[in-house]
Design a protein around this motif. Structure first.
Motif, PDB file in Angstrom:
ATOM      1  N   ALA A   1     -80.990 -57.827 -44.776  1.00  0.00           N
ATOM      2  CA  ALA A   1     -81.558 -58.472 -45.953  1.00  0.00           C
ATOM      3  C   ALA A   1     -82.014 -59.873 -45.562  1.00  0.00           C
ATOM      4  N   GLU A   2     -82.954 -60.393 -46.307  1.00  0.00           N
ATOM      5  CA  GLU A   2     -83.462 -61.739 -46.049  1.00  0.00           C
ATOM      6  C   GLU A   2     -82.724 -62.756 -46.915  1.00  0.00           C
ATOM      7  N   LEU A   3     -82.219 -63.809 -46.299  1.00  0.00           N
ATOM      8  CA  LEU A   3     -81.566 -64.875 -47.043  1.00  0.00           C
ATOM      9  C   LEU A   3     -82.632 -65.734 -47.703  1.00  0.00           C
ATOM     10  N   VAL A   4     -82.626 -65.805 -49.038  1.00  0.00           N
ATOM     11  CA  VAL A   4     -83.672 -66.529 -49.753  1.00  0.00           C
ATOM     12  C   VAL A   4     -83.166 -67.791 -50.446  1.00  0.00           C
ATOM     13  N   GLU A   5     -81.849 -67.932 -50.576  1.00  0.00           N
ATOM     14  CA  GLU A   5     -81.351 -69.125 -51.282  1.00  0.00           C
ATOM     15  C   GLU A   5     -79.870 -69.342 -50.971  1.00  0.00           C
ATOM     16  N   TRP A   6     -79.512 -70.603 -50.688  1.00  0.00           N
ATOM     17  CA  TRP A   6     -78.116 -71.016 -50.626  1.00  0.00           C
ATOM     18  C   TRP A   6     -77.765 -71.735 -51.923  1.00  0.00           C
TER      19      TRP A   6
ATOM     20  N   THR B   1     -67.640 -67.595 -57.308  1.00  0.00           N
ATOM     21  CA  THR B   1     -68.754 -68.538 -57.242  1.00  0.00           C
ATOM     22  C   THR B   1     -69.888 -67.917 -56.425  1.00  0.00           C
ATOM     23  N   VAL B   2     -71.122 -67.999 -56.911  1.00  0.00           N
ATOM     24  CA  VAL B   2     -72.256 -67.449 -56.172  1.00  0.00           C
ATOM     25  C   VAL B   2     -72.547 -68.344 -54.968  1.00  0.00           C
ATOM     26  N   LEU B   3     -72.504 -67.768 -53.784  1.00  0.00           N
ATOM     27  CA  LEU B   3     -72.727 -68.518 -52.551  1.00  0.00           C
ATOM     28  C   LEU B   3     -74.184 -68.503 -52.125  1.00  0.00           C
ATOM     29  N   ALA B   4     -74.828 -67.343 -52.225  1.00  0.00           N
ATOM     30  CA  ALA B   4     -76.179 -67.198 -51.706  1.00  0.00           C
ATOM     31  C   ALA B   4     -76.883 -66.063 -52.424  1.00  0.00           C
ATOM     32  N   ALA B   5     -78.181 -65.958 -52.182  1.00  0.00           N
ATOM     33  CA  ALA B   5     -78.966 -64.843 -52.698  1.00  0.00           C
ATOM     34  C   ALA B   5     -79.750 -64.249 -51.540  1.00  0.00           C
ATOM     35  N   VAL B   6     -79.751 -62.924 -51.461  1.00  0.00           N
ATOM     36  CA  VAL B   6     -80.514 -62.228 -50.432  1.00  0.00           C
ATOM     37  C   VAL B   6     -81.483 -61.275 -51.108  1.00  0.00           C
ATOM     38  N   MET B   7     -82.558 -60.944 -50.386  1.00  0.00           N
ATOM     39  CA  MET B   7     -83.586 -60.074 -50.945  1.00  0.00           C
ATOM     40  C   MET B   7     -83.733 -58.835 -50.081  1.00  0.00           C
ATOM     41  N   THR B   8     -83.754 -57.693 -50.738  1.00  0.00           N
ATOM     42  CA  THR B   8     -84.061 -56.428 -50.084  1.00  0.00           C
ATOM     43  C   THR B   8     -85.249 -55.831 -50.798  1.00  0.00           C
TER      44      THR B   8
ATOM     45  N   VAL C   1     -80.302 -60.008 -54.649  1.00  0.00           N
ATOM     46  CA  VAL C   1     -78.881 -59.749 -54.874  1.00  0.00           C
ATOM     47  C   VAL C   1     -78.100 -61.028 -54.594  1.00  0.00           C
ATOM     48  N   GLU C   2     -77.199 -61.401 -55.516  1.00  0.00           N
ATOM     49  CA  GLU C   2     -76.377 -62.589 -55.340  1.00  0.00           C
ATOM     50  C   GLU C   2     -75.072 -62.219 -54.633  1.00  0.00           C
ATOM     51  N   ILE C   3     -74.621 -63.105 -53.729  1.00  0.00           N
ATOM     52  CA  ILE C   3     -73.394 -62.874 -52.962  1.00  0.00           C
ATOM     53  C   ILE C   3     -72.317 -63.828 -53.485  1.00  0.00           C
ATOM     54  N   PRO C   4     -71.260 -63.316 -54.133  1.00  0.00           N
ATOM     55  CA  PRO C   4     -70.193 -64.171 -54.648  1.00  0.00           C
ATOM     56  C   PRO C   4     -69.089 -64.387 -53.612  1.00  0.00           C
TER      57      PRO C   4
END
Length: 439
Positions: free
Chosen positions: A18-23, A35-42, A47-50
């Protein structure tokens, strides 16, 4: 205290990366569980990573725009207890084998305040150094004198400055009391074009590098693929939508009178139903072309993609099986999908599977456009701006609501004649909208 490593989880959909699009965090932040750490895109789903634990961020394992494999470490936390890092091996990699932590950039040191009392020197003959009077140096980017102070100069110097377009307030004078002479004008001109002129305009040579990531990169890749592989042919036709707009207003008025929970109709549901009827005569327009295998997949179900602009960029939610929906069902589905796309809650299934696409810029649709086909489809219908234009009826000019359709076709699959027949059929249906409701 221990350390806890968070790996990129399986985000579903059978993807391997997946591509990391936001910290959402940075090194040193204290985070809580969930807590949401990052967001990745597929593909086009974000998708948000908690965080599964409480802790302090020690290390971030990727930069925005990086492609990260499922199961790769992305965050290291300092946590209470032992954490999940085993000094002698285990399921999680040992900290010593991890990439070095990215430390925060140190803040610049604060200069010590100047000492008011000069330091004493040995001997009784020590005297303070004489004060050196420094002439103010002219500033290239700003005025060399306070705001409101009038420059001193002779009439000849003022005339020369006016002819050269020079603001004397920007020129430092070397004469008595800051008086400006011709030599000061010469020095000012010698400094080059970066000097501010009387107009107040100044050059801006700044360059900002913006990394193409996330949805914008997906769009770039998709458009490059479409334009590099598909030989486009664009056909533009003028449509008289006066009768259609009158019918649409009447149907919406019935809705406001309380007849059911029907949605407010826009032009799109009418166009969708017209496309369904036109495709029944030319089913090859509702196809996907596998250009590598040389196979045309002609679909029975008509799945119409609606290109929608969102804060993140262009996405194409899909109205599935438009052939089985009446005009109000089409309208309701368009509204639902548009809201989901703009809020970022549209699922991958809702953003994929189209067999033909509509693109519209609404009121900014322009007179004509050249839409890019949504690969691997073979056609896209472009809606342009609706305008009142004078139309000759045989005896006089009368005002009519007119709109252009700018549509592109894959010329490998669709001949120009077939493209014209398809659009002319849609034109007939939209100009006589009662035909849309006739089975």
């Amino acid at each position: 205290m221990g350390e806890h490593i968070i790996k990129l989880p399986d985000v579903g959909e059978g993807v391997a990366e997946a591509e990391l699009v936001e910290w959402h965090v940075k090194i040193g932040d204290i985070v809580r569980e969930d807590t949401v750490l990052a967001a990745v895109m597929t593909d086009k789903a974000t998708v948000e990573i908690p965080s599964p634990v409480d802790g302090e961020i020690l290390w971030l394992g990727a930069e925005i725009g990086d492609t990260v494999a499922i199961g790769s470490p992305i965050v290291r936390l300092k946590v209470a207890g032992e954490g999940n890092v085993k000094p002698q091996g285990g399921d999680v990699e040992v900290v010593a084998t991890e990439p070095p932590a990215k430390l925060p950039t140190p803040r610049p040191e604060t200069a010590a305040p100047a000492t008011k009392t000069p330091p004493k020197t040995g001997g009784t003959d020590a005297r303070p150094a004489p004060a050196v009077s420094k002439s103010p140096q002219p500033s290239v980017s700003g005025a060399p004198r306070p705001e409101g102070e009038k420059p001193l100069a002779s009439p000849a110097v003022r005339l020369r400055a006016k002819e050269a377009g020079i603001d004397l307030r920007q020129v430092a004078g070397s004469g008595p009391a800051g008086r400006i002479g011709h030599e000061d004008i010469d020095a000012f001109l010698a400094r080059g074009p970066q000097v501010a002129r009387a107009s107040g305009l100044a050059r801006n040579d700044a360059i900002e590098d913006i990394k193409v990531v996330g949805l914008r990169r997906k769009i770039a890749e998709k458009m490059t693929l479409s334009k590099s592989r598909i030989p486009h042919i664009t056909y533009v036709e003028e449509i008289d939508v006066t009768a259609l707009e009158e019918l649409r207003a009447a149907l919406n008025k019935e809705k406001r009178a309380g007849k059911g929970e029907r949605p407010k109709l826009t032009l799109l549901p009418f166009l969708m139903r017209a496309m369904v009827k036109a495709i029944s005569d030319q089913p090859n327009l509702n196809s996907l072309f596998d250009d590598e295998a040389g196979i045309i997949h002609q679909h029975g179900g008509i799945h119409i993609g609606i290109a929608a602009q969102t804060p993140s960029g262009l996405v194409v939610p899909v109205v599935k099986h438009a052939e089985a929906r009446d005009i109000w069902e089409c309208g309701a589905e368009v509204i639902r999908l548009a809201e989901a796309a703009k809020s970022g809650t549209a699922t991958r299934d809702e953003l994929s599977g189209s067999t033909i696409t509509i693109t519209s810029l609404g009121a900014m649709g322009g007179v004509a456009t050249t839409p890019v086909i949504n690969h691997p489809e073979v056609a896209i219908i472009g809606v342009n701006k609706m305008m009142v234009r004078p139309v000759w009826d045989g005896t006089q000019f009368i005002p009519r609501k007119m709109m252009n359709l700018s549509s592109s076709f894959d010329h490998r699959v669709i001949d120009g004649w077939d493209a014209a027949v398809f659009i002319q059929r849609i034109k007939t249906l939209l100009e006589t909208p009662a035909l849309i409701f006739v089975d």
